[in-house]
Structures are given as structure tokens and as C-alpha cells.
Design a protein around this motif. Structure first.
Motif, short mmCIF file in Angstrom:
data_model
loop_
_atom_site.label_atom_id
_atom_site.label_comp_id
_atom_site.label_asym_id
_atom_site.label_seq_id
_atom_site.Cartn_x
_atom_site.Cartn_y
_atom_site.Cartn_z
N VAL A 180 0.85 -1.20 0.00
CA VAL A 180 0.00 0.00 0.00
C VAL A 180 0.88 1.24 0.00
O VAL A 180 0.65 2.20 -0.75
N LEU A 181 1.92 1.23 0.83
CA LEU A 181 2.84 2.36 0.90
C LEU A 181 3.52 2.58 -0.45
O LEU A 181 3.71 3.73 -0.88
N THR A 182 3.85 1.50 -1.15
CA THR A 182 4.48 1.62 -2.48
C THR A 182 3.59 2.42 -3.42
O THR A 182 4.06 3.34 -4.11
N HIS A 183 2.30 2.10 -3.44
CA HIS A 183 1.36 2.80 -4.33
C HIS A 183 1.15 4.25 -3.89
O HIS A 183 1.12 5.17 -4.71
N LEU A 184 1.01 4.45 -2.58
CA LEU A 184 0.79 5.80 -2.08
C LEU A 184 2.01 6.69 -2.31
O LEU A 184 1.88 7.87 -2.65
N LEU A 185 3.19 6.11 -2.12
CA LEU A 185 4.42 6.88 -2.31
C LEU A 185 4.54 7.35 -3.76
O LEU A 185 4.99 8.47 -4.03
#
Length: 271
Positions: A135-140
Motif C-alpha cells: 500500500v505504501l508503495t502505491h501511495l508513495l
């Protein structure tokens, strides 16, 4: 008269003034209201049909009780100007902005899906460590896209993240800031500091989101609340990532630094 009295008066005033448009109302001779899908502190959001294209779209209205407040109007206009600058499939797309009878509106794309808050509380969705990092990968990626355009979201929270078919969408730019990058020929230390603070606020919010997701798989065995570093069993690379995002350790200066530690945490989770 005390402050609470004036607050009650204001709430009564807002109750009568901020009544949403009824289903079937046509706005700007084009957008037919289907229903109200959201109401925030300064805006009312409608699901509408564009009668010219027959497409489902979203119309956001500045609350009528706010329209005489210059600061609130400026915030609404700022949100419109920010949306004009973005063009990404995982962000809202601005179609139109208009005002009628002193009321302010803008029109944007409709993104179907439940936000993360609804997913967690109503659909009981959980996120393990690797899923939270993804999720962090996409948000970043989305945050990096915005920062490259000198846009800082400033309101990264689970209600503002939509999930559809494992794809993430970021919404609600009501608190977003647009700060032009520092001029290398005329550097301003104060401006540079301000931009860095805006960046790190977005990074901090990312850390809080991921920590929240990690807790969806946690079941407390202790009556006494403990720090997350003790309650959650995480890879040391993930702990390091979170500590820097949450500014417990040296804060990140840019998204490239986050990407390096995020990659290390993902590799550690695959072992």
C-alpha cells in the motif's frame, strides 16, 4: 455570552442554510443530482449525471454558510486550482468549475470504490506486513507525483484513500498546498524550510496510515497498552522505515530515501 452559545447558534444556522440539493435538481443546467455521497466541514459532495454526456460525475459544493467567508472561498478555489494541475489515473480529474446565485461548485471524475476506513471497519479487511508495505508503495508513487508538481496533500488519511480491484486512488485536496519550488538562482532559506516541512508532513501521514494498517492484524494480549514497537512483530527494516516516516529517527528528506528503505523492507518480508 460564552463560546458554546455562539457555536450552537452557528450549528442551527448551518442546519437551515446548508441543506443539500434534492435528488433530481439540475445544477448549471447540466448536472442532475442523484444523491449526496459526502459532507465535510466546508463542502457537500453530490453524485450526479452529466446530462450532456450521460456520464456519472461528482459535484462538490462549498457549503452555503461558508460562501461569505473569504478564507473558506479561497480554500475552495485553491482546491480547484490544485486539481487543474494534476493528470493521473489514480487522482480525481477536474472537468468544470462554476458559480450560480453566489454558490460555488466544481465538477470532477467519479472514482468508484470504498475508502480504506470503510474497508477496514465495515468489510473487516486486514493488512499484513507485506500488504501494508505494498500500500505504501502505491501511495508513495502518488505522493511523489504530487511533490514533483510542488503539490503537498497535507490530509493523507484512510478516509481519503479509495480501494478498487487492488488499485489505490487518492482523493480530497481540500487542504492541499501548492508551493513553487525554490529558485536555484535566488534561494530562500525560509521557503526551502517551508517546503521541506510540507514534504515531511506528507511522509509522516504515510507512516501513520501504514501503522494503522499494520494494527488491523493485531489482537491485544496485554491489558496495558504498549508502544507499537513492542506490540507489533515487524521486520527490523519495517521498524526503521516507520521510525523515519514518523520522525522518531532522522526524518526522510525525499521520496528516493523512502523508496530505498521500503525496498529493503519488502525484501525482508519475502525471506
Amino acid at each position: 455570552m460564552n463560546v458554546s452559545f455562539f457555536r450552537r447558534i452557528r450549528k442551527v444556522y448551518q442546519f437551515f442554510v446548508d441543506k443539500p440539493f434534492k435528488k433530481g435538481t439540475v445544477l448549471n443546467e447540466q448536472y442532475e443530482v442523484l444523491n449526496v455521497i459526502g459532507a465535510g466541514s466546508y463542502g457537500i459532495v453530490y453524485l450526479c449525471e452529466d446530462t450532456k454526456t450521460n456520464k456519472t460525475i461528482v459535484v462538490k459544493q462549498l457549503r452555503p454558510s461558508k460562501r461569505r467567508n473569504k478564507q473558506e472561498v479561497a480554500m475552495f478555489e485553491n482546491e480547484i486550482s490544485v486539481l487543474r494541475m494534476v493528470n493521473h489515473k489514480n487522482l480525481p480529474r477536474l472537468f468544470d468549475a462554476f458559480s450560480t446565485n453566489g454558490q460555488f461548485f466544481y465538477v470532477m471524475s467519479f472514482i468508484e470504490g470504498d475508502n480504506l476506513e470503510e474497508q477496514i471497519f465495515f468489510h473487516k479487511k486486514t493488512f499484513n506486513e507485506e500488504e501494508s508495505l505494498l500500500v505504501l508503495t502505491h501511495l508513495l508513487e502518488l505522493v511523489e507525483y504530487l511533490h514533483e508538481k510542488d503539490i503537498y496533500h497535507q490530509d493523507l488519511r484512510i478516509p481519503n484513500i479509495l480501494l478498487k480491484d487492488k488499485e489505490l486512488f487518492l482523493i480530497d485536496f481540500g487542504l492541499a498546498k501548492h508551493e513553487t519550488a525554490v529558485d536555484p538562482f535566488h534561494p530562500s532559506p525560509n521557503k526551502q524550510k517551508n517546503i521541506q516541512e510540507l514534504k515531511q508532513q506528507d511522509y509522516y501521514d504515510l507512516g501513520e496510515i501504514i501503522l494503522y494498517l499494520l494494527y488491523t492484524t493485531y489482537s491485544s494480549k496485554n491489558k496495558k497498552a504498549l508502544p507499537w514497537t513492542e506490540e507489533l512483530s515487524l521486520e527490523k527494516e519495517t521498524v526503521n522505515l516507520l521510525k523515519r516516516l514518523l520522525q522518531i529517527k532522522e526524518p526522510y528528506l525525499n521520496s528516493s530515501e523512502i523508496s530505498i528503505d521500503l525496498h529493503a523492507a519488502l525484501i525482508a518480508n519475502k525471506k
